[in-house]
Design a protein around this motif. Structure first.
Motif, PDB file in Angstrom:
ATOM      1  N   GLN A  38       0.842  -1.195   0.000  1.00 44.79           N
ATOM      2  CA  GLN A  38       0.000   0.000   0.000  1.00 44.79           C
ATOM      3  C   GLN A  38       0.876   1.244   0.000  1.00 44.79           C
ATOM      4  N   THR A  39       0.349   2.340  -0.558  1.00 43.84           N
ATOM      5  CA  THR A  39       1.073   3.611  -0.570  1.00 43.84           C
ATOM      6  C   THR A  39       0.118   4.750  -0.306  1.00 43.84           C
ATOM      7  N   ILE A  40       0.665   5.913   0.020  1.00 45.56           N
ATOM      8  CA  ILE A  40      -0.092   7.164  -0.021  1.00 45.56           C
ATOM      9  C   ILE A  40       0.616   8.095  -0.986  1.00 45.56           C
ATOM     10  N   VAL A  41      -0.140   8.985  -1.600  1.00 49.91           N
ATOM     11  CA  VAL A  41       0.367   9.834  -2.680  1.00 49.91           C
ATOM     12  C   VAL A  41       0.050  11.285  -2.350  1.00 49.91           C
ATOM     13  N   SER A  42       0.983  12.182  -2.661  1.00 48.64           N
ATOM     14  CA  SER A  42       0.757  13.606  -2.409  1.00 48.64           C
ATOM     15  C   SER A  42      -0.388  14.117  -3.276  1.00 48.64           C
ATOM     16  N   PRO A  43      -1.046  15.224  -2.879  1.00 55.11           N
ATOM     17  CA  PRO A  43      -2.235  15.701  -3.607  1.00 55.11           C
ATOM     18  C   PRO A  43      -2.034  15.882  -5.111  1.00 55.11           C
ATOM     19  N   SER A  44      -0.850  16.357  -5.521  1.00 50.24           N
ATOM     20  CA  SER A  44      -0.607  16.567  -6.948  1.00 50.24           C
ATOM     21  C   SER A  44      -0.239  15.286  -7.671  1.00 50.24           C
ATOM     22  N   GLY A  45       0.018  14.230  -6.907  1.00 50.88           N
ATOM     23  CA  GLY A  45       0.433  12.970  -7.497  1.00 50.88           C
ATOM     24  C   GLY A  45       1.906  12.885  -7.818  1.00 50.88           C
ATOM     25  N   ASN A  46       2.699  13.869  -7.387  1.00 53.30           N
ATOM     26  CA  ASN A  46       4.129  13.880  -7.726  1.00 53.30           C
ATOM     27  C   ASN A  46       4.942  12.915  -6.876  1.00 53.30           C
ATOM     28  N   PHE A  47       4.534  12.725  -5.614  1.00 55.11           N
ATOM     29  CA  PHE A  47       5.345  11.948  -4.680  1.00 55.11           C
ATOM     30  C   PHE A  47       4.528  10.816  -4.071  1.00 55.11           C
ATOM     31  N   GLU A  48       5.227   9.748  -3.734  1.00 53.47           N
ATOM     32  CA  GLU A  48       4.568   8.559  -3.196  1.00 53.47           C
ATOM     33  C   GLU A  48       5.364   8.041  -2.001  1.00 53.47           C
ATOM     34  N   LEU A  49       4.661   7.537  -0.989  1.00 46.67           N
ATOM     35  CA  LEU A  49       5.291   6.958   0.196  1.00 46.67           C
ATOM     36  C   LEU A  49       4.827   5.525   0.337  1.00 46.67           C
ATOM     37  N   GLY A  50       5.760   4.634   0.597  1.00 43.33           N
ATOM     38  CA  GLY A  50       5.426   3.235   0.780  1.00 43.33           C
ATOM     39  C   GLY A  50       6.667   2.411   1.030  1.00 43.33           C
ATOM     40  N   PHE A  51       6.550   1.088   0.810  1.00 45.76           N
ATOM     41  CA  PHE A  51       7.652   0.163   1.020  1.00 45.76           C
ATOM     42  C   PHE A  51       8.385  -0.074  -0.306  1.00 45.76           C
ATOM     43  N   PHE A  52       9.704  -0.271  -0.225  1.00 40.44           N
ATOM     44  CA  PHE A  52      10.473  -0.508  -1.444  1.00 40.44           C
ATOM     45  C   PHE A  52      11.708  -1.345  -1.142  1.00 40.44           C
ATOM     46  N   SER A  53      12.262  -1.929  -2.181  1.00 42.73           N
ATOM     47  CA  SER A  53      13.568  -2.583  -2.139  1.00 42.73           C
ATOM     48  C   SER A  53      14.393  -2.024  -3.287  1.00 42.73           C
ATOM     49  N   ARG A  54      15.734  -2.181  -3.191  1.00 45.62           N
ATOM     50  CA  ARG A  54      16.602  -1.722  -4.272  1.00 45.62           C
ATOM     51  C   ARG A  54      17.451  -2.869  -4.790  1.00 45.62           C
ATOM     52  N   GLY A  55      17.627  -2.892  -6.126  1.00 44.00           N
ATOM     53  CA  GLY A  55      18.475  -3.898  -6.734  1.00 44.00           C
ATOM     54  C   GLY A  55      17.982  -5.305  -6.450  1.00 44.00           C
ATOM     55  N   SER A  56      18.916  -6.186  -6.184  1.00 42.98           N
ATOM     56  CA  SER A  56      18.583  -7.585  -5.908  1.00 42.98           C
ATOM     57  C   SER A  56      18.333  -7.853  -4.432  1.00 42.98           C
ATOM     58  N   SER A  57      18.465  -6.818  -3.610  1.00 42.44           N
ATOM     59  CA  SER A  57      18.286  -6.991  -2.169  1.00 42.44           C
ATOM     60  C   SER A  57      16.823  -7.272  -1.832  1.00 42.44           C
ATOM     61  N   LYS A  58      16.620  -8.126  -0.836  1.00 38.77           N
ATOM     62  CA  LYS A  58      15.277  -8.413  -0.342  1.00 38.77           C
ATOM     63  C   LYS A  58      14.900  -7.537   0.848  1.00 38.77           C
ATOM     64  N   ASN A  59      15.810  -6.700   1.283  1.00 41.14           N
ATOM     65  CA  ASN A  59      15.514  -5.792   2.396  1.00 41.14           C
ATOM     66  C   ASN A  59      14.422  -4.816   1.999  1.00 41.14           C
ATOM     67  N   ARG A  60      13.528  -4.534   2.940  1.00 39.98           N
ATOM     68  CA  ARG A  60      12.404  -3.647   2.675  1.00 39.98           C
ATOM     69  C   ARG A  60      12.546  -2.389   3.528  1.00 39.98           C
ATOM     70  N   TYR A  61      12.281  -1.257   2.903  1.00 40.01           N
ATOM     71  CA  TYR A  61      12.388   0.033   3.560  1.00 40.01           C
ATOM     72  C   TYR A  61      11.108   0.834   3.321  1.00 40.01           C
ATOM     73  N   VAL A  62      10.832   1.783   4.226  1.00 42.31           N
ATOM     74  CA  VAL A  62       9.778   2.765   4.001  1.00 42.31           C
ATOM     75  C   VAL A  62      10.441   4.035   3.485  1.00 42.31           C
ATOM     76  N   GLY A  63       9.958   4.550   2.360  1.00 43.60           N
ATOM     77  CA  GLY A  63      10.572   5.732   1.782  1.00 43.60           C
ATOM     78  C   GLY A  63       9.593   6.571   0.979  1.00 43.60           C
ATOM     79  N   ILE A  64      10.109   7.686   0.482  1.00 42.51           N
ATOM     80  CA  ILE A  64       9.355   8.605  -0.377  1.00 42.51           C
ATOM     81  C   ILE A  64      10.113   8.729  -1.688  1.00 42.51           C
ATOM     82  N   TRP A  65       9.393   8.682  -2.809  1.00 41.65           N
ATOM     83  CA  TRP A  65      10.027   8.772  -4.121  1.00 41.65           C
ATOM     84  C   TRP A  65       9.153   9.562  -5.082  1.00 41.65           C
ATOM     85  N   TYR A  66       9.759   9.966  -6.195  1.00 45.25           N
ATOM     86  CA  TYR A  66       8.985  10.595  -7.263  1.00 45.25           C
ATOM     87  C   TYR A  66       8.068   9.548  -7.896  1.00 45.25           C
TER      88      TYR A  66
END
Length: 815
Positions: A38-66
């Motif tokens: 699940q995520t939440i999105v800024s009113p304009s839709g430019n930014f999103e907050l949720g869970f993510f992983s990077r590359g081949s890693s299985k580690n999960r983080y909470v972050g904000i991205w475009y």
């Protein structure tokens, strides 16, 4: 018609679901949560907050991205150091307004620190990418309870404040990712340094890599490329409470951000719709001359010249042979010494990046002529400049000692006036000539005597130095493998132990800041000739700290032993010691309660390691606020092991005829009878905790409504159920009542009169981190100042007077 009803019902349910999702798109309320996926999105839709992983890693983080950009970049990460290892994480907003990230066992992986309890809190993702917790009925976002912009990661965004807020106790700076796919803390930081006149500095751990130069009213003096442009505006705020740099986007359709990458390079990127990608707009570090102090002290770097490094006019290479091989790191020295009594002038340099300002002084109201006269009156002043170059210029900035990290530009109207002997700028100095002749006669007359005396001193000291030299390499049958530093290296690093580099002084001697040739900052503890401590304490320090490895213990880098010199070399910790903050009204606000609680817990962890987990059971015997140093992140590191003692496996208590330590931190059984055990350190820890909470020293404590010591005052308030009256007013807006109360309670258990009643550090660490019930403390030792005096006098009159300035005692005889 009947057949349409299920379709209509399904449509109605779907629309209701859409409306519900839409309602919660940009926020969560108390009791709500976000699960992985699940995520939440800024009113304009430019930014999103949720869970993510990077590359081949299985580690999960909470972050904000475009969200809208195809090359979406992660801008902020909550749990950088504590990744989840599966997709069971839940981000929850508590009714008190605290964001908590929970794992599959409902254990807290990360949480936000809030400045105050909230009523009906809500967490919003704004169109600026700022994640904010606010009161539900409060539309003033400037009064937010917590916001992600106050805790940046590696990205600096429009609307952020890059710098210090003393009123709120905030220091906002960037820390690189460990790698492209690993958002955990990397080795590089980019922060505003306010130790002199403020400037931005990139460090690789503690080693300075790059600095911006000071703000000159238009830009940072090392950023000639920082000019008005169509992409963003920028500015710098410097007030009593706040110091920060900021920028704002001029065209919302052209996103821009500044990133500290994993290699320690600060780069600005802008989005290009045509290519659907980020392009490099500018970089803070552009060429070799941006490498910190490439040309050493009093050198000038010009990337358009060959060689790049030259000495300032009137200076020559310190080691000419090294310069022939492009090793400029030792810098330049004066050809002609200064004449402070009236024979000095100034040479003007234009279009330069101003030198390192960490050892500078400034005044905003002086004009340039007043600035020059102020510099001339101070024999240590080596250069001056305007603070603000707008218009005709204003303000005064002075430098002392060597001028570090100057570089030449072809497009920057910054001027600096460097102090020179008059003969170097076309004048003369008869006073200097006369002085030289007199000095030559004196030296010629006394040369033989001095040489003979030197030979005698070397002969007498040889055996002592040889023993200590060998000791630094081998002790107790173990190879300590402690590096040895040459005295010339240390002299150069500290500018010949300049007073400007002096950090403080204790029983061992003076401590100086130094910078090695590679740019690494160090702290040098130098044994003074009249030190109350000597070879035993020197050896002690080496034995007990050389092989101790703990994040809350200061790290020793090596020894320096040569003829009359005995020195210990440590990692440099820029925030100095705890007492500089908690006993200072202005600096105290920089240590909000969360930071103070971290210091309490970190100090407890360090002591636990000494008492239980190190290869020797070590008693520090001089734990106090002055011996708790603070690193870049305000993490505590216990220092000064010159008075420490170790216990064997079966020992629990020992006796000494030589009581050492500091009045106000000694336990009663030790101060009076010379008995020491791990409970001595526990007592000292309790005193430190009460000082951290109250912002007041135990030594010399004075309160209009109470004649007890700080320990007695705290115990009385606790007994009368008024413990919160002890709290330092500067943290009342940031403290957690439960944590403060527990800290006071644990501290009072630690300072009880009978050592058997005091807990061990293992129990202290557990009590600080739990919510279990605690035993009621008994009356503390040294309940009042009177009882201290009585205790001292009861020892047969053999006690010497305790030092009134908190210096270490090393010669008190107990009965």
């Amino acid at each position: 018609m009947e057949s349409c009803f299920p379709i209509l019902l399904r449509s109605f349910c779907f629309m209701s679901l859409v409306l519900q999702i839409g309602y919660a798109l940009d926020s969560i309320s108390a009791g709500q949560n976000i699960t992985d996926g699940q995520t939440i999105v800024s009113p304009s839709g430019n930014f999103e907050l949720g869970f993510f992983s990077r590359g081949s890693s299985k580690n999960r983080y909470v972050g904000i991205w475009y969200k809208k950009l195809s090359a979406g970049r992660v801008l902020w990460v909550a749990n950088r150091e504590n990744p989840l290892n599966d997709s069971s994480g839940v981000l929850k907003l508590t009714p008190q307004g605290v964001l908590t990230l929970l794992n599959h066992n409902n254990g807290i992986v990360w949480s936000s620190n809030v400045s105050r309890p909230a009523q009906n809190p809500i967490a919003l993702l704004l169109d600026s990418a700022n994640f904010v917790i606010k009161e539900g009925n409060d539309n003033d976002l400037g009064d937010a309870i917590w916001q992600s912009f106050d805790h940046p990661c590696d990205s600096f965004l429009a609307g952020m404040k890059f710098g210090i807020d003393r009123a709120k106790g905030l220091d906002r700076y960037l820390t690189s990712w460990k790698s492209v796919d690993d958002p955990s803390l990397g080795d590089f930081t980019y922060r505003l340094d306010s130790s002199g006149y403020p400037q931005l500095i990139v460090r690789n751990r503690s080693v300075v890599q790059f600095r911006s130069g000071p703000w000159n009213g238009l830009r940072f003096s090392g950023f000639p490329q920082l000019r008005p442009n169509p992409v963003y505006s920028f500015g710098f705020v410097f007030t009593q409470n706040e110091i920060y740099y900021y920028f704002n986007i001029l065209n919302s359709s052209v996103p821009s951000m500044l990133v500290l990458n994993e290699n320690g390079i600060a780069q600005r990127f802008s989005w290009v719709d045509r290519t659907h990608d980020w392009i490099l707009y500018s970089s803070a570090q552009t060429d070799d001359c941006d490498t910190y102090a490439l040309c050493g002290g009093n050198g000038n770097c010009n990337i358009a010249s060959s060689p790049k490094c030259v000495c300032l006019t009137g200076f020559m290479p310190k080691y000419p042979s090294a310069w022939e091989f492009a090793d400029w790191s030792n810098g330049c020295v004066r050809r002609t010494e200064l004449d402070c009594l009236g024979g000095d002038k100034f040479l003007k340099y234009t279009e330069v990046k101003l030198p390192d300002t960490r050892q500078s002084w400034f005044n905003e109201s002086m004009n340039l002529q007043e600035c020059e006269q102020t510099c001339l009156r101070n024999c240590s002043c080596t250069a001056y400049s305007n603070l603000d170059i707008r218009g005709q210029g204003s303000g005064c900035l002075l430098w002392f000692g060597d001028l570090m990290d100057i570089r030449q530009f072809n497009e920057n109207s910054q001027d600096i006036y460097v102090r020179m002997a008059a003969s170097e700028v076309g004048g003369s100095s008869s006073r200097k000539t006369g002085t030289r002749k007199s000095t030559g006669i004196i030296v010629s007359t006394m040369l033989s005597a001095v040489l003979l005396l030197g030979i005698m001193v070397v002969f007498m000291k040889y055996r002592r130095d040889g023993q200590i030299f060998r000791f630094c390499h081998q002790s107790h049958g173990e190879d300590l493998d402690l590096p040895m530093f040459d005295v010339t290296t240390i002299v150069n690093a500290t500018n010949n132990f300049s007073e400007d580099n002096k950090l403080g002084e204790g029983g061992f001697g003076a401590v100086y800041k130094g910078v090695l040739r590679n740019g690494q900052e160090i702290a040098v503890k130098r044994l003074s000739e009249n030190s109350r401590q000597g070879q035993d304490e020197f050896k002690n320090e080496v034995v007990y700290i050389a092989k101790l490895q703990h994040r809350n213990l200061v790290k020793i880098l090596g020894c320096c032993i040569q003829v009359d010199e005995m020195m210990l070399i440590y990692e440099f910790l820029p925030n100095r010691s705890l007492d500089c903050f908690i006993f200072d009204r202005e600096k105290g606000v920089l240590l909000d309660w969360p930071r103070r609680f971290t210091i309490i817990n970190g100090t407890a962890s360090g002591l636990l390691y000494l008492h239980r987990d190190s290869r020797l059971r070590i008693i520090h015997r001089d734990l106090k606020a002055e011996n708790i140093l603070l690193d870049n992140e305000m993490n505590p590191k216990i220092s000064d092991f010159g008075l420490a003692r170790s216990f064997g496996g079966n020992e629990s208590e020992a006796n000494t005829k030589r009581v050492v330590g500091t009045y106000g931190y000694m336990s009663p059984e030790y101060a009076i009878h010379g008995l020491y055990s791990i409970k001595l350190d526990v007592f000292s820890f309790g005193v430190v905790v009460l000082e951290i909470v109250s912002g007041q020293r135990n030594r010399g404590f004075n309160h209009p409504d109470n004649h007890s010591s700080l320990l007695g005052f705290a115990w009385t308030l606790f007994r009368d159920r008024k413990p919160m009256k002890l709290v330092d007013p500067s943290i009342t807006s940031t403290f957690n009542p439960a944590e403060v109360l527990r800290s006071i309670h644990v501290a009072l258990l630690c300072v009880q009169q009978n050592p058997r009643d005091r807990p061990e550090m293992s129990s202290v660490v557990m009590m600080l981190g739990s919510e279990s019930a605690l035993p009621h403390p008994k009356q503390p030792g040294f309940f009042s100042e009177e009882s201290v005096s009585e205790a001292s006098s009861s020892s047969g009159g053999k006690h010497q007077q305790y030092s009134a300035n908190e210096m270490t005692i090393s010669d008190v005889q107990p009965r």
